[in-house]
Design an enzyme around this catalytic site. Structure first.
Site, short mmCIF file in Angstrom:
data_model
loop_
_atom_site.label_atom_id
_atom_site.label_comp_id
_atom_site.label_asym_id
_atom_site.label_seq_id
_atom_site.Cartn_x
_atom_site.Cartn_y
_atom_site.Cartn_z
N CYS A 23 30.80 8.76 -0.54
CA CYS A 23 32.12 8.47 0.02
C CYS A 23 32.07 7.26 0.94
CB CYS A 23 32.66 9.66 0.80
SG CYS A 23 32.49 11.21 -0.08
N ASN A 34 25.90 17.46 2.42
CA ASN A 34 26.00 16.71 1.17
C ASN A 34 25.11 15.48 1.11
OD1 ASN A 34 28.13 16.22 3.20
ND2 ASN A 34 28.56 14.42 1.96
N HIS A 84 33.71 20.43 -8.86
CA HIS A 84 32.84 19.40 -9.46
C HIS A 84 31.48 19.25 -8.79
CE1 HIS A 84 33.41 15.72 -6.75
NE2 HIS A 84 34.32 16.54 -6.28
N THR A 133 52.36 22.97 -9.07
CA THR A 133 51.99 23.61 -10.34
C THR A 133 50.48 23.68 -10.46
OG1 THR A 133 53.97 22.69 -11.33
CG2 THR A 133 52.25 23.43 -12.85
N GLN A 186 28.86 22.23 -1.15
CA GLN A 186 27.53 21.90 -1.70
C GLN A 186 26.65 23.13 -1.87
OE1 GLN A 186 26.27 18.96 -2.70
NE2 GLN A 186 27.96 17.63 -2.11
N SER A 203 34.46 23.49 -4.12
CA SER A 203 34.78 22.33 -4.96
C SER A 203 34.17 22.54 -6.34
CB SER A 203 34.24 21.06 -4.31
OG SER A 203 34.44 19.96 -5.16
N ALA A 221 37.66 20.28 -2.36
CA ALA A 221 37.24 20.71 -1.02
C ALA A 221 37.90 19.86 0.07
CB ALA A 221 35.73 20.65 -0.89
N THR A 222 38.24 18.62 -0.23
CA THR A 222 38.92 17.79 0.78
C THR A 222 40.23 18.45 1.20
OG1 THR A 222 37.96 15.74 -0.07
CG2 THR A 222 40.01 15.52 1.18
N1 PMP Z 1 32.68 18.74 1.57
C1 PMP Z 1 31.45 18.42 1.14
C2 PMP Z 1 30.26 19.00 1.84
C3 PMP Z 1 31.30 17.56 0.06
O1 PMP Z 1 30.09 17.23 -0.37
C4 PMP Z 1 32.46 17.03 -0.56
C5 PMP Z 1 32.35 16.05 -1.70
N2 PMP Z 1 31.56 14.92 -1.43
C6 PMP Z 1 33.71 17.41 -0.08
C7 PMP Z 1 33.78 18.27 0.98
C8 PMP Z 1 34.96 16.91 -0.73
O2 PMP Z 1 35.11 17.59 -1.93
P1 PMP Z 1 36.15 17.14 -3.06
O3 PMP Z 1 35.52 15.99 -3.76
O4 PMP Z 1 36.26 18.36 -3.94
O5 PMP Z 1 37.41 16.82 -2.40
#
Ligand code: PMP
Length: 377
Positions: A326, A153, A201, A239, A181, A199, A70-71
């Protein structure tokens, strides 16, 4: 091992995903972009997964661009859209974000100041829910993009996306939703958005993979932020990691069938945990009302107890976080809690927990016992 209650930062991998991924590391390995049979098989597996993820979020498979998470999806959504607007000569130079967005949204937006964009933060209320009348005042015909997360989050608050869309559309602004989330926890329909970030995970899939939804109906397509090959419709070169995508796809498939059951399970465990705390006369304050938060998510303040001390003293028995993983480790209090109106002290007394699909009633009870021993009455 300590009981794992940190599903806000990452959920355990679903066994179904682990099994689905296994052959793609070695026995069936092949670059999905290669022309030979193994490449074609990998490509079919990738496309199957893309369909499963698309079905979960109400998208067309071709509207999903795989990213590393997601980042990266948030970076493309914010920066790629702003750069596309500059290139297309669109003169809207304002981006509105909620004040409690993930750092990857806030920092991507902030990076655009030097390109001439004004970043406007919409406030949230004490429950961590965006203030819609305030948003209405901030969004105008100068707004290029409105970016609001589906679920926060740190505190689990659910955002009123229907209102965000109504306000944004009235000003003809684009809408981006960071759904990291929310996917797998709530029913989500991307059809209403221009862009959405996912995301793997956070929904029992593997780490290191995610996706950006780019609506086929959107007036503007983001430009890439990385340059290389023409994979992923030219929006994200590189890739594709077949095993990760297969694991993500399987997680989506499982989530789709278990959405209601997972939510009920997570909610029940959080209720049981809170009842257990109350029965032990533990003093605590819930940061977000039950009706405003995603099932299974808890942000709790234990007055008079420092969150870092709770976490370190309980660390061999339960894994929980203060604020956002984070930013943890830093002494500064969570900006999300501060922007919800918490004092520094209140923020420093707050921890977050998430009861996931793989937690049991025994986990919920044991977690309450551990916390009651640490924070006292
Ligand atoms: N957005 C939200 C709301 C998240 O909770 C997170 C992960 N903490 C991210 C973005 C970033 O996701 P990723 O770890 O997949 O880069």
């Amino acid at each position: 091992m300590p009981i794992y209650l940190d599903g806000h930062s990452t959920t355990p991998l679903a066994p179904e995903s682990m099994e689905a991924m296994a052959p793609w590391w070695h026995a069936q390995a092949g670059n999905p972009h290669s022309p030979h049979l193994r490449g074609m098989l990998a490509s079919q597996a990738v496309e199957g997964a893309r369909s499963d993820i698309a079905s979960l979020v109400g998208a067309d498979p071709q509207e999903l661009v795989f990213t590393s998470g997601a980042t990266e999806a948030n970076n493309i959504a914010l920066r790629g859209t702003a750069l596309a607007a500059l290139e297309a000569g669109i003169d809207r130079r304002e981006i509105v974000v909620s004040a409690i967005e993930h750092k990857s949204v806030l920092a991507s937006a902030g990076s655009l100041r030097s390109a001439g964009f004004r970043i406007i933060e919409a406030p949230v209320d004490v429950n961590g829910v965006i203030d819609i009348p305030a948003l209405e005042r901030l969004v105008s015909d100068r707004t290029l993009l409105v970016s609001v997360m589906a679920v926060n989050n740190e505190v689990g608050s659910i955002q009123p996306l229907a209102d965000v869309i109504r306000v944004s559309r009235a000003a003809r602004a684009l809408v981006h939703v960071d759904a990291a989330q929310a996917v797998g926890k709530l029913a989500l329909d991307c059809a209403e958005f221009d862009l959405a970030s996912l995301s793997s995970h956070k929904m029992y899939g593997p780490m290191g993979i995610g996706a950006l939804f780019v609506s086929a109906a959107s007036q503007l397509r983001p430009l890439p932020v990385l340059f290389g090959g023409s994979q992923e419709a030219g929006i994200r070169p590189g890739t594709l990691p077949t095993p990760l995508i297969v694991g993500f796809g399987m997680a989506a498939k499982v989530s789709r069938t278990r959405l209601g059951a997972d939510a009920a399970h997570s909610r029940n465990l959080s209720v049981l945990f809170l009842e257990e705390l109350r029965s032990r006369q533990v003093q605590f304050v819930e940061s977000v009302f039950e009706q405003n938060r995603v099932p299974g998510s808890l942000s709790l303040r234990f007055p008079g107890n420092d969150a870092m001390s709770i976490i370190s003293r309980s660390g061999d028995r339960i894994a929980i976080s203060e604020g956002s993983a984070c930013t943890s480790g830093q002494i500064t209090a969570s900006y999300v809690l501060l922007r919800m109106g918490f004092t520094q002290k209140e923020a420093s007394e707050t921890v977050r927990l998430y009861f996931s699909r793989y937690n049991s009633e025994a986990d919920a009870t044991e977690a309450a016992v551990v916390l009651s021993e640490i924070v006292g009455r």
